[in-house]
Design a protein around this motif. Structure first.
Motif, PDB file in Angstrom:
ATOM      1  N   THR A  10      51.607  36.281  39.170  1.00  0.00           N
ATOM      2  CA  THR A  10      51.357  35.149  39.177  1.00  0.00           C
ATOM      3  C   THR A  10      49.335  34.872  38.623  1.00  0.00           C
ATOM      4  OG1 THR A  10      52.227  33.412  40.093  1.00  0.00           O
ATOM      5  CG2 THR A  10      51.090  32.505  39.744  1.00  0.00           C
ATOM      6  N   TYR A  11      49.055  36.576  39.283  1.00  0.00           N
ATOM      7  CA  TYR A  11      47.768  36.241  39.427  1.00  0.00           C
ATOM      8  C   TYR A  11      47.243  37.039  38.099  1.00  0.00           C
ATOM      9  CZ  TYR A  11      42.579  38.319  40.473  1.00  0.00           C
ATOM     10  OH  TYR A  11      41.692  39.096  39.594  1.00  0.00           O
ATOM     11  N   LEU A  12      48.330  37.984  37.435  1.00  0.00           N
ATOM     12  CA  LEU A  12      47.814  38.493  36.806  1.00  0.00           C
ATOM     13  C   LEU A  12      48.036  38.005  35.301  1.00  0.00           C
ATOM     14  CD1 LEU A  12      49.971  42.191  37.146  1.00  0.00           C
ATOM     15  CD2 LEU A  12      46.707  41.723  36.832  1.00  0.00           C
ATOM     16  N   GLN A  13      49.023  36.401  34.941  1.00  0.00           N
ATOM     17  CA  GLN A  13      48.497  35.972  34.295  1.00  0.00           C
ATOM     18  C   GLN A  13      47.443  34.941  34.157  1.00  0.00           C
ATOM     19  OE1 GLN A  13      52.342  33.128  34.191  1.00  0.00           O
ATOM     20  NE2 GLN A  13      51.854  31.941  33.063  1.00  0.00           N
ATOM     21  N   PHE A  14      46.735  34.380  36.071  1.00  0.00           N
ATOM     22  CA  PHE A  14      46.183  33.749  35.526  1.00  0.00           C
ATOM     23  C   PHE A  14      44.637  34.818  34.661  1.00  0.00           C
ATOM     24  CE2 PHE A  14      41.646  33.093  38.358  1.00  0.00           C
ATOM     25  CZ  PHE A  14      41.513  32.129  37.715  1.00  0.00           C
ATOM     26  N   VAL A  15      44.662  36.029  35.346  1.00  0.00           N
ATOM     27  CA  VAL A  15      43.653  36.412  34.721  1.00  0.00           C
ATOM     28  C   VAL A  15      43.697  37.163  33.231  1.00  0.00           C
ATOM     29  CG1 VAL A  15      42.413  39.125  34.647  1.00  0.00           C
ATOM     30  CG2 VAL A  15      43.588  38.564  37.124  1.00  0.00           C
ATOM     31  N   ARG A  16      44.873  36.954  32.779  1.00  0.00           N
ATOM     32  CA  ARG A  16      44.806  36.867  31.263  1.00  0.00           C
ATOM     33  C   ARG A  16      44.150  35.045  31.089  1.00  0.00           C
ATOM     34  NH1 ARG A  16      49.636  39.441  33.046  1.00  0.00           N
ATOM     35  NH2 ARG A  16      50.889  37.676  32.144  1.00  0.00           N
ATOM     36  N   LEU A  17      44.935  34.094  31.480  1.00  0.00           N
ATOM     37  CA  LEU A  17      44.108  32.933  30.710  1.00  0.00           C
ATOM     38  C   LEU A  17      42.800  32.876  31.591  1.00  0.00           C
ATOM     39  CD1 LEU A  17      47.120  31.015  32.874  1.00  0.00           C
ATOM     40  CD2 LEU A  17      46.621  31.398  29.890  1.00  0.00           C
ATOM     41  N   ALA A  18      42.268  33.304  32.028  1.00  0.00           N
ATOM     42  CA  ALA A  18      40.853  33.442  32.453  1.00  0.00           C
ATOM     43  C   ALA A  18      39.852  34.237  31.044  1.00  0.00           C
ATOM     44  CB  ALA A  18      40.504  33.945  33.691  1.00  0.00           C
ATOM     45  N   ARG A  19      40.712  34.777  30.989  1.00  0.00           N
ATOM     46  CA  ARG A  19      39.958  35.796  30.133  1.00  0.00           C
ATOM     47  C   ARG A  19      40.488  34.895  28.422  1.00  0.00           C
ATOM     48  NH1 ARG A  19      43.206  40.991  31.115  1.00  0.00           N
ATOM     49  NH2 ARG A  19      41.626  42.028  32.543  1.00  0.00           N
TER      50      ARG A  19
END
Length: 116
Positions: A10-19
């Motif tokens: 979930t956190y890695l998905q958040f990082v991709r979306l933040a980018r």
């Protein structure tokens, strides 16, 4: 490839979306609230006068809202348009940059929705 589970994924998905959101102009929380309030009105097909916008955020004084409207204009997200019948009345109009901002947010939300 790094295998992840649960919260890490979930956190890695958040990082991709933040980018994906990096191209969006930086706004403080109040500017975002005001712009979102304006967007709701625009989506309903309503025109929004500056004086009406100053009443959108009940947690802030009209002076603070007006200051944030000027800031949103300086950031290129809104512009003001004169009323054709009364030059004292100014309408808040979204710019192409604001429309791109909302489109980008929509794409991010669509990505998240597809992942579920």
């Amino acid at each position: 490839m790094l295998k992840t589970a649960g919260s890490a994924a979930t956190y890695l998905q958040f990082v991709r979306l933040a980018r994906a959101l990096r191209d969006i102009p930086s706004m403080d929380a109040m500017e975002e609230r005001i712009l979102n309030g304006l967007a709701a009105k625009w989506a309903a097909g309503e025109s929004v006068r500056v004086l009406e916008a100053m009443d959108l955020d009940v947690a802030s004084s009209p002076t603070t809202v007006h200051r944030r409207l000027r800031s949103l204009r300086e950031k290129g997200l809104i512009t003001f348009a004169d009323d054709h019948g009364d030059s004292r009345i100014k309408y808040i109009v979204p710019t192409a940059q604001a429309r791109a901002y909302f489109a980008k947010l929509g794409q991010v939300i669509d990505k998240v929705a597809r992942k579920k």
